[in-house]
Design a protein around this motif. Sequence first.
Motif, PDB file in Angstrom:
ATOM      1  N   THR A  68     -10.193 136.898 105.371  1.00 50.11           N
ATOM      2  CA  THR A  68     -11.439 137.265 106.033  1.00 50.11           C
ATOM      3  C   THR A  68     -11.605 138.769 105.785  1.00 50.11           C
ATOM      4  O   THR A  68     -10.717 139.412 105.221  1.00 50.11           O
ATOM      5  CB  THR A  68     -11.345 137.020 107.541  1.00 50.11           C
ATOM      6  OG1 THR A  68     -10.349 137.908 108.067  1.00 50.11           O
ATOM      7  CG2 THR A  68     -10.950 135.580 107.835  1.00 50.11           C
ATOM      8  N   ARG A  69     -12.709 139.322 106.256  1.00 49.27           N
ATOM      9  CA  ARG A  69     -12.886 140.785 106.102  1.00 49.27           C
ATOM     10  C   ARG A  69     -11.818 141.542 106.877  1.00 49.27           C
ATOM     11  O   ARG A  69     -11.468 142.661 106.525  1.00 49.27           O
ATOM     12  CB  ARG A  69     -14.264 141.220 106.611  1.00 49.27           C
ATOM     13  CG  ARG A  69     -15.353 140.720 105.757  1.00 49.27           C
ATOM     14  CD  ARG A  69     -16.129 141.830 105.064  1.00 49.27           C
ATOM     15  NE  ARG A  69     -16.817 141.192 103.972  1.00 49.27           N
ATOM     16  CZ  ARG A  69     -16.721 141.527 102.705  1.00 49.27           C
ATOM     17  NH1 ARG A  69     -16.002 142.573 102.364  1.00 49.27           N
ATOM     18  NH2 ARG A  69     -17.351 140.859 101.785  1.00 49.27           N
ATOM     19  N   LEU A  70     -11.298 140.938 107.946  1.00 46.38           N
ATOM     20  CA  LEU A  70     -10.269 141.625 108.726  1.00 46.38           C
ATOM     21  C   LEU A  70      -8.956 141.692 107.943  1.00 46.38           C
ATOM     22  O   LEU A  70      -8.381 142.774 107.786  1.00 46.38           O
ATOM     23  CB  LEU A  70     -10.044 140.913 110.065  1.00 46.38           C
ATOM     24  CG  LEU A  70      -8.996 141.573 110.958  1.00 46.38           C
ATOM     25  CD1 LEU A  70      -9.434 142.964 111.403  1.00 46.38           C
ATOM     26  CD2 LEU A  70      -8.716 140.719 112.195  1.00 46.38           C
ATOM     27  N   THR A  71      -8.501 140.546 107.438  1.00 45.31           N
ATOM     28  CA  THR A  71      -7.230 140.589 106.710  1.00 45.31           C
ATOM     29  C   THR A  71      -7.405 141.372 105.404  1.00 45.31           C
ATOM     30  O   THR A  71      -6.489 142.062 104.975  1.00 45.31           O
ATOM     31  CB  THR A  71      -6.673 139.169 106.423  1.00 45.31           C
ATOM     32  OG1 THR A  71      -7.619 138.431 105.664  1.00 45.31           O
ATOM     33  CG2 THR A  71      -6.366 138.437 107.715  1.00 45.31           C
ATOM     34  N   HIS A  72      -8.582 141.280 104.803  1.00 49.03           N
ATOM     35  CA  HIS A  72      -8.854 142.094 103.612  1.00 49.03           C
ATOM     36  C   HIS A  72      -8.683 143.581 103.939  1.00 49.03           C
ATOM     37  O   HIS A  72      -7.998 144.313 103.227  1.00 49.03           O
ATOM     38  CB  HIS A  72     -10.265 141.814 103.092  1.00 49.03           C
ATOM     39  CG  HIS A  72     -10.802 142.872 102.178  1.00 49.03           C
ATOM     40  ND1 HIS A  72     -10.300 143.076 100.909  1.00 49.03           N
ATOM     41  CD2 HIS A  72     -11.770 143.809 102.354  1.00 49.03           C
ATOM     42  CE1 HIS A  72     -10.943 144.093 100.349  1.00 49.03           C
ATOM     43  NE2 HIS A  72     -11.832 144.554 101.206  1.00 49.03           N
ATOM     44  N   SER A  73      -9.305 144.011 105.042  1.00 50.84           N
ATOM     45  CA  SER A  73      -9.238 145.440 105.412  1.00 50.84           C
ATOM     46  C   SER A  73      -7.792 145.864 105.676  1.00 50.84           C
ATOM     47  O   SER A  73      -7.398 146.986 105.338  1.00 50.84           O
ATOM     48  CB  SER A  73     -10.092 145.712 106.664  1.00 50.84           C
ATOM     49  OG  SER A  73     -11.432 145.356 106.400  1.00 50.84           O
ATOM     50  N   ALA A 100     -12.051 151.059 108.078  1.00 48.54           N
ATOM     51  CA  ALA A 100     -13.481 151.165 108.418  1.00 48.54           C
ATOM     52  C   ALA A 100     -14.396 150.766 107.269  1.00 48.54           C
ATOM     53  O   ALA A 100     -15.588 150.565 107.482  1.00 48.54           O
ATOM     54  CB  ALA A 100     -13.804 152.602 108.832  1.00 48.54           C
ATOM     55  N   HIS A 101     -13.855 150.606 106.057  1.00 48.08           N
ATOM     56  CA  HIS A 101     -14.748 150.555 104.889  1.00 48.08           C
ATOM     57  C   HIS A 101     -15.713 149.380 104.899  1.00 48.08           C
ATOM     58  O   HIS A 101     -16.793 149.462 104.345  1.00 48.08           O
ATOM     59  CB  HIS A 101     -13.945 150.625 103.581  1.00 48.08           C
ATOM     60  CG  HIS A 101     -13.445 149.295 103.093  1.00 48.08           C
ATOM     61  ND1 HIS A 101     -12.355 148.664 103.638  1.00 48.08           N
ATOM     62  CD2 HIS A 101     -13.917 148.462 102.130  1.00 48.08           C
ATOM     63  CE1 HIS A 101     -12.164 147.510 103.013  1.00 48.08           C
ATOM     64  NE2 HIS A 101     -13.093 147.362 102.098  1.00 48.08           N
ATOM     65  N   ASP A 102     -15.359 148.287 105.573  1.00 45.52           N
ATOM     66  CA  ASP A 102     -16.237 147.114 105.571  1.00 45.52           C
ATOM     67  C   ASP A 102     -16.877 146.841 106.936  1.00 45.52           C
ATOM     68  O   ASP A 102     -17.420 145.753 107.150  1.00 45.52           O
ATOM     69  CB  ASP A 102     -15.446 145.869 105.118  1.00 45.52           C
ATOM     70  CG  ASP A 102     -15.531 145.657 103.610  1.00 45.52           C
ATOM     71  OD1 ASP A 102     -16.340 146.347 102.955  1.00 45.52           O
ATOM     72  OD2 ASP A 102     -14.793 144.806 103.092  1.00 45.52           O
ATOM     73  N   LEU A 103     -16.834 147.799 107.847  1.00 43.88           N
ATOM     74  CA  LEU A 103     -17.362 147.561 109.205  1.00 43.88           C
ATOM     75  C   LEU A 103     -18.836 147.153 109.195  1.00 43.88           C
ATOM     76  O   LEU A 103     -19.291 146.447 110.074  1.00 43.88           O
ATOM     77  CB  LEU A 103     -17.220 148.826 110.083  1.00 43.88           C
ATOM     78  CG  LEU A 103     -15.811 149.162 110.576  1.00 43.88           C
ATOM     79  CD1 LEU A 103     -15.849 150.427 111.430  1.00 43.88           C
ATOM     80  CD2 LEU A 103     -15.195 148.013 111.373  1.00 43.88           C
ATOM     81  N   ALA A 194      -7.935 151.126  96.371  1.00 52.24           N
ATOM     82  CA  ALA A 194      -7.121 150.123  97.085  1.00 52.24           C
ATOM     83  C   ALA A 194      -7.973 148.906  97.444  1.00 52.24           C
ATOM     84  O   ALA A 194      -7.480 147.774  97.461  1.00 52.24           O
ATOM     85  CB  ALA A 194      -6.518 150.750  98.347  1.00 52.24           C
ATOM     86  N   ASP A 195      -9.257 149.123  97.696  1.00 56.94           N
ATOM     87  CA  ASP A 195     -10.189 148.016  97.959  1.00 56.94           C
ATOM     88  C   ASP A 195     -10.231 147.094  96.731  1.00 56.94           C
ATOM     89  O   ASP A 195     -10.093 145.875  96.841  1.00 56.94           O
ATOM     90  CB  ASP A 195     -11.574 148.607  98.263  1.00 56.94           C
ATOM     91  CG  ASP A 195     -12.595 147.561  98.681  1.00 56.94           C
ATOM     92  OD1 ASP A 195     -12.197 146.474  99.157  1.00 56.94           O
ATOM     93  OD2 ASP A 195     -13.803 147.845  98.550  1.00 56.94           O
ATOM     94  N   THR A 196     -10.376 147.688  95.562  1.00 54.48           N
ATOM     95  CA  THR A 196     -10.401 146.899  94.312  1.00 54.48           C
ATOM     96  C   THR A 196      -9.084 146.149  94.111  1.00 54.48           C
ATOM     97  O   THR A 196      -9.083 144.962  93.773  1.00 54.48           O
ATOM     98  CB  THR A 196     -10.648 147.828  93.099  1.00 54.48           C
ATOM     99  OG1 THR A 196     -11.871 148.517  93.299  1.00 54.48           O
ATOM    100  CG2 THR A 196     -10.702 147.040  91.802  1.00 54.48           C
TER     101      THR A 196
HETATM  102 MG    MG Z   1     -13.765 145.803 100.825  1.00 56.67          MG
END
Ligand code: MG
Length: 385
Positions: A68-73, A100-103, A194-196
Amino acid sequence: MSALAAYAANPAQSRGRVHIEADSTEVQLVHRNQFVRDRDRIIHSSSFRRLEYKTQVFINHEGDLFRTRLTHSMEVAQIARTVARALHLNEDLTEAISLAHDLGHTPFGHAGQEALDKCMREYGGFEHNLQSLRVVDLLEEKYAQFDGLNLCFETREGILKHCTPARASELGELGQRFFDGAQPSLEAQLANIADTIAYTNHDVDDGLRAGLITMDELQRVEFFANHFDMVKREYPKLDARRMRYEIVRRMITTHVNDLVAQSRMNLAAAGVQSIEEVRAYCSPLIGFSPAIRAQTRDLKRFLFENLYRHYRVNRMVSKAATVLERQFAAYMQNQGLLPSKYQQRCAKAENKTQQARVIADYLAGMTDRYAISEYERLFNPLALA
Ligand code: MG
């Protein structure tokens, strides 16, 4: 934390917060520096908790194992902190930016972002990275003294990855670097890469688990094939599940090691001695070697063509667009359908563009399941209100 390098961001020399806080006393700063306080504010925000129910690629209810966006973050933060430690950068700032990058991400992943951007075309568009900044600057309602989380300049600088000149001019000091051709801090550059690393690798993992892509197909991608061969040589009889995990963990290790080695060389060659010199440098200094950059580009292209455009993902994209577009149109036509808080904000709006922004804030803040149930409540005459 290991000793900071001269080019790292230093919390004691932060460019500060927009609102001066009366209670930021010395006592409060004994255990937590400014960047740690930012990270804590992010973790305690309601937007952060909502990431649990926002899609990365797979809709939340498709299975409990998918990101999910949470585990991704969290994966982004973990990868970024490893590299920050190796390069003696500020781990706390790196972590705060990563978390914070995907909030500001919409429900339904990139499908939701595209749909909302289309809805907002006449009203300035929608971009999730700008929305993340809006969340931390304005939309969180927690503090007595100000709207938003009132984060440090350095954290906000890291959240704002890219920006059109028109929007940059509205952001004052924060948008200035897009006119100057300047760079953000190394911690911000790192969180971005790190996002990539996180999503390319976990999307391979999730895509394989879902059966949307196969290891045979992935053999066409050099980066995957190299790691597949490595595991196969060591463990010729390994079962598919362990094989998948062994490959993915080695791919992440390769990415991290390459990033550390190449960034060290870049930093040495550039000779930067302070964050000001990092910002003024002509290009980013945190990056992959040319070989790994090219291989990563190929892997991303494979995922784009084979996973993100898979018919099962396309169906989700199409449904997501319907859910968001129909709601957007209904709210634009009749603001009486919005929850009271958003009606009040719409009433204060000076024009249609500002009203549309309020509606975009409401839609972007929804989780996948909330967006679906709100759609039902609005359009299914038999659904309970
Ligand atoms: Mg991201």
